[in-house]
Design a protein around this motif. Structure first.
Motif, mmCIF file in Angstrom:
data_model
loop_
_atom_site.group_PDB
_atom_site.id
_atom_site.type_symbol
_atom_site.label_atom_id
_atom_site.label_comp_id
_atom_site.label_asym_id
_atom_site.label_seq_id
_atom_site.Cartn_x
_atom_site.Cartn_y
_atom_site.Cartn_z
ATOM 1 N N GLU A 1 0.827 -1.203 0.000
ATOM 2 C CA GLU A 1 0.000 0.000 0.000
ATOM 3 C C GLU A 1 0.869 1.264 0.000
ATOM 4 O OE1 GLU A 1 -3.567 2.020 2.688
ATOM 5 O OE2 GLU A 1 -3.137 -0.127 2.860
ATOM 6 N N TYR A 2 1.946 1.252 0.823
ATOM 7 C CA TYR A 2 2.859 2.397 0.846
ATOM 8 C C TYR A 2 3.568 2.538 -0.500
ATOM 9 C CZ TYR A 2 7.169 5.005 1.498
ATOM 10 O OH TYR A 2 8.214 5.886 1.332
ATOM 11 N N ARG A 3 4.047 1.416 -1.071
ATOM 12 C CA ARG A 3 4.770 1.498 -2.344
ATOM 13 C C ARG A 3 3.861 2.010 -3.461
ATOM 14 N NH1 ARG A 3 9.955 -0.777 -2.417
ATOM 15 N NH2 ARG A 3 10.010 0.164 -4.498
ATOM 16 N N ALA A 4 2.587 1.644 -3.422
ATOM 17 C CA ALA A 4 1.640 2.139 -4.418
ATOM 18 C C ALA A 4 1.430 3.648 -4.246
ATOM 19 C CB ALA A 4 0.310 1.388 -4.299
ATOM 20 N N TRP A 5 1.313 4.088 -2.978
ATOM 21 C CA TRP A 5 1.178 5.530 -2.710
ATOM 22 C C TRP A 5 2.409 6.292 -3.196
ATOM 23 C CZ3 TRP A 5 4.212 8.902 0.054
ATOM 24 C CH2 TRP A 5 3.687 10.186 0.252
ATOM 25 N N LEU A 6 3.591 5.748 -2.919
ATOM 26 C CA LEU A 6 4.837 6.411 -3.311
ATOM 27 C C LEU A 6 4.941 6.521 -4.826
ATOM 28 C CD1 LEU A 6 7.612 7.594 -2.596
ATOM 29 C CD2 LEU A 6 8.501 5.251 -2.543
ATOM 30 N N LYS A 7 4.655 5.462 -5.540
ATOM 31 C CA LYS A 7 4.727 5.493 -6.999
ATOM 32 C C LYS A 7 3.770 6.536 -7.565
ATOM 33 C CE LYS A 7 4.819 1.610 -9.294
ATOM 34 N NZ LYS A 7 4.501 0.214 -9.720
ATOM 35 N N GLU A 8 2.582 6.604 -6.992
ATOM 36 C CA GLU A 8 1.599 7.574 -7.479
ATOM 37 C C GLU A 8 2.034 9.005 -7.155
ATOM 38 O OE1 GLU A 8 -2.078 8.889 -9.255
ATOM 39 O OE2 GLU A 8 -0.621 7.270 -9.523
ATOM 40 N N ALA A 9 2.614 9.229 -5.983
ATOM 41 C CA ALA A 9 3.081 10.564 -5.606
ATOM 42 C C ALA A 9 4.199 11.028 -6.538
ATOM 43 C CB ALA A 9 3.562 10.567 -4.154
ATOM 44 N N VAL A 10 5.154 10.153 -6.807
ATOM 45 C CA VAL A 10 6.251 10.503 -7.717
ATOM 46 C C VAL A 10 5.704 10.775 -9.123
ATOM 47 C CG1 VAL A 10 8.335 9.636 -8.848
ATOM 48 C CG2 VAL A 10 8.022 9.316 -6.386
ATOM 49 N N ARG A 11 4.758 9.960 -9.566
ATOM 50 C CA ARG A 11 4.162 10.173 -10.891
ATOM 51 C C ARG A 11 3.512 11.540 -10.989
ATOM 52 N NH1 ARG A 11 -0.250 10.701 -13.388
ATOM 53 N NH2 ARG A 11 -1.511 10.435 -11.496
ATOM 54 N N LYS A 12 2.784 11.941 -9.939
ATOM 55 C CA LYS A 12 2.081 13.224 -9.957
ATOM 56 C C LYS A 12 3.061 14.396 -10.021
ATOM 57 C CE LYS A 12 -2.125 11.742 -7.562
ATOM 58 N NZ LYS A 12 -2.881 11.774 -6.274
ATOM 59 N N VAL A 13 4.149 14.302 -9.286
ATOM 60 C CA VAL A 13 5.145 15.384 -9.302
ATOM 61 C C VAL A 13 5.839 15.444 -10.662
ATOM 62 C CG1 VAL A 13 7.245 16.269 -8.243
ATOM 63 C CG2 VAL A 13 5.479 15.260 -6.804
ATOM 64 N N GLN A 14 6.185 14.290 -11.225
ATOM 65 C CA GLN A 14 6.813 14.282 -12.538
ATOM 66 C C GLN A 14 5.843 14.740 -13.625
ATOM 67 O OE1 GLN A 14 8.267 10.236 -12.771
ATOM 68 N NE2 GLN A 14 10.318 10.862 -12.124
ATOM 69 N N ALA A 15 4.573 14.429 -13.459
ATOM 70 C CA ALA A 15 3.572 14.853 -14.433
ATOM 71 C C ALA A 15 3.448 16.375 -14.456
ATOM 72 C CB ALA A 15 2.214 14.222 -14.114
ATOM 73 N N ASP A 16 3.635 17.013 -13.297
ATOM 74 C CA ASP A 16 3.609 18.477 -13.257
ATOM 75 C C ASP A 16 4.690 19.051 -14.170
ATOM 76 O OD1 ASP A 16 2.956 21.181 -11.736
ATOM 77 O OD2 ASP A 16 5.141 20.952 -11.742
ATOM 78 N N ALA A 17 5.887 18.471 -14.113
ATOM 79 C CA ALA A 17 6.970 18.934 -14.982
ATOM 80 C C ALA A 17 6.637 18.684 -16.446
ATOM 81 C CB ALA A 17 8.277 18.240 -14.601
ATOM 82 N N ASN A 18 6.014 17.551 -16.721
ATOM 83 C CA ASN A 18 5.670 17.191 -18.094
ATOM 84 C C ASN A 18 4.635 18.141 -18.673
ATOM 85 O OD1 ASN A 18 6.269 15.233 -20.169
ATOM 86 N ND2 ASN A 18 4.169 14.495 -19.940
ATOM 87 N N ARG A 19 3.759 18.678 -17.819
ATOM 88 C CA ARG A 19 2.721 19.610 -18.279
ATOM 89 C C ARG A 19 3.252 21.021 -18.459
ATOM 90 N NH1 ARG A 19 -0.232 17.078 -14.188
ATOM 91 N NH2 ARG A 19 0.099 18.868 -12.819
#
Length: 367
Positions: free
Chosen positions: A14-32
């Motif tokens: 559950e923590y690893r899934a949260w971490l992956k999603e958090a990192v994705r969201k931050v990287q997606a901000d840069a991509n946008r």
């Protein structure tokens, strides 16, 4: 300083899934996010010198600190320091806290900004708009201890931008601010700038610029402009890592009462001490010339950049100079754009503004 905590099982799915999603969201901000503009500041054509301003106020949270906050969040997430439901806490003079509040909201964790009471109300409002909470202390010297204490009391993570800014950013490239500047100058008359001028709060931006220049073997020199009531200049001159000053900077976002761990004095080529009146005068001139209001930290860098332009002109040198628009001026309408505030601070910008206007008309020196 961040301390690794043991209250989360790093292998928990559950923590690893949260971490992956958090990192994705931050990287997606840069991509946008598109790159920020490099604006030309008009100088007399026969000088053979071009001046540019990298407009960092166009980031989603309105300042240069958006880059830093994104890097700090990725660094802390990948180190396992940020945990679900626990607050992120930062010691800040304002703009970093606005950007960190944004990223905290993006990944769904609480955010608390520890700031001096002198921080502009507009910045406090922006932090709260992004969902953050503001914890005000009497002096800028108190923010470090107060932030660390809050982190210990809440079980949160003290982000500590003043320690981690220079190591969280990938200074070798990866679309950092230095790589962006050089790419945008590629088709200009002088694509390798003679000087890049930065200002220092954490020191992370100047470290990134200087390291990138050395890494790419460019001949560009890095100048750091320092306001009144900041110890960076004196610490650099005296080679004193323990330099301090007793009074907080009036130029929000830059200047510090101690030599911050992220400030790397050995990487920069020059420092320039700038009177606060000159910083404010420069942003008033910037508004007239480009029609843009900017914060006074922009003025500190612009004054120094124009001083360097004056030196190059006197020496018969041609080339380009780059400095930064750090954040927008609408955050400071009650300060740097208020004649009443300037009067209360005994800041007289008229002599510096006159010098700037005469210099830009090629009718007088600057210095």
């Amino acid at each position: 300083m961040a301390v690794e905590t043991l209250d989360v099982d790093r292998t928990d799915p559950e923590y690893r899934a949260w971490l992956k999603e958090a990192v994705r969201k931050v990287q997606a901000d840069a991509n946008r996010s598109a790159d920020t503009h490099l604006l030309r500041f008009p100088l007399p054509a026969d000088w053979g010198i071009d001046l540019y301003l990298k407009d960092e106020s166009t980031h989603p949270t309105g300042s240069l600190k958006h880059r830093l906050a994104r890097s700090l969040f990725l660094y802390a997430l990948c180190n396992g320091w940020i945990r679900p439901g626990r607050p992120v806490i930062e010691a800040s003079s304002g703009s970093t806290a606005v950007s960190e509040a944004y990223f905290a909201g993006l990944i769904g964790v609480p955010f608390i900004a520890v700031m001096a009471k002198s921080t502009s109300q507009a910045k406090i409002d922006l932090i709260e708009f992004q969902g953050g909470e503001c914890h005000l202390v009497d002096s800028a010297c108190e923010v470090y201890e107060a932030a660390a204490t809050l982190a210990a009391e809440t079980g949160g993570h003290y982000m500590d931008q003043f320690t981690y800014a220079e190591r969280a950013t990938d200074w070798r490239g990866n679309n950092n601010i230095a790589e962006s500047i050089f790419a945008q100058l590629r088709l200009e008359p002088h694509p390798e700038p003679a000087w890049i001028v930065a200002t220092a709060g954490t020191g992370g931006t100047s470290a990134t610029l200087a390291r990138y220049v050395h890494y790419t073997q460019a001949d560009t020199r890095i100048c750091v402009a320092d306001p009144e009531n900041s110890c960076f200049f004196q610490g650099w001159v005296d080679h004193d890592p323990d330099a301090t000053c007793d009074t907080g900077s009036r130029i929000e976002g830059i200047g510090r009462p101690r030599m911050e761990p992220s400030f790397v004095p050995g990487a920069v080529d020059r420092m320039m001490k700038v009177p606060d009146a000159a910083s404010v005068a420069a942003i008033r001139v910037l508004e007239r010339v480009l029609g843009k209001k900017a914060g006074a930290s922009t003025g500190t860098g612009l004054w120094s950049a124009l001083r360097i332009v004056a030196e190059m002109r006197a020496a018969g040198q041609h080339g380009s100079v780059v400095t930064l628009i750090c954040d927008p001026g609408d955050r400071y309408l009650d300060k740097y754009y208020s004649d009443d505030w300037l009067y209360g601070q005994a800041i007289d910008i008229a002599p510096y503004q006159e010098q700037l206007e005469l210099f830009l008309e090629d009718r007088g020196p600057l210095g």
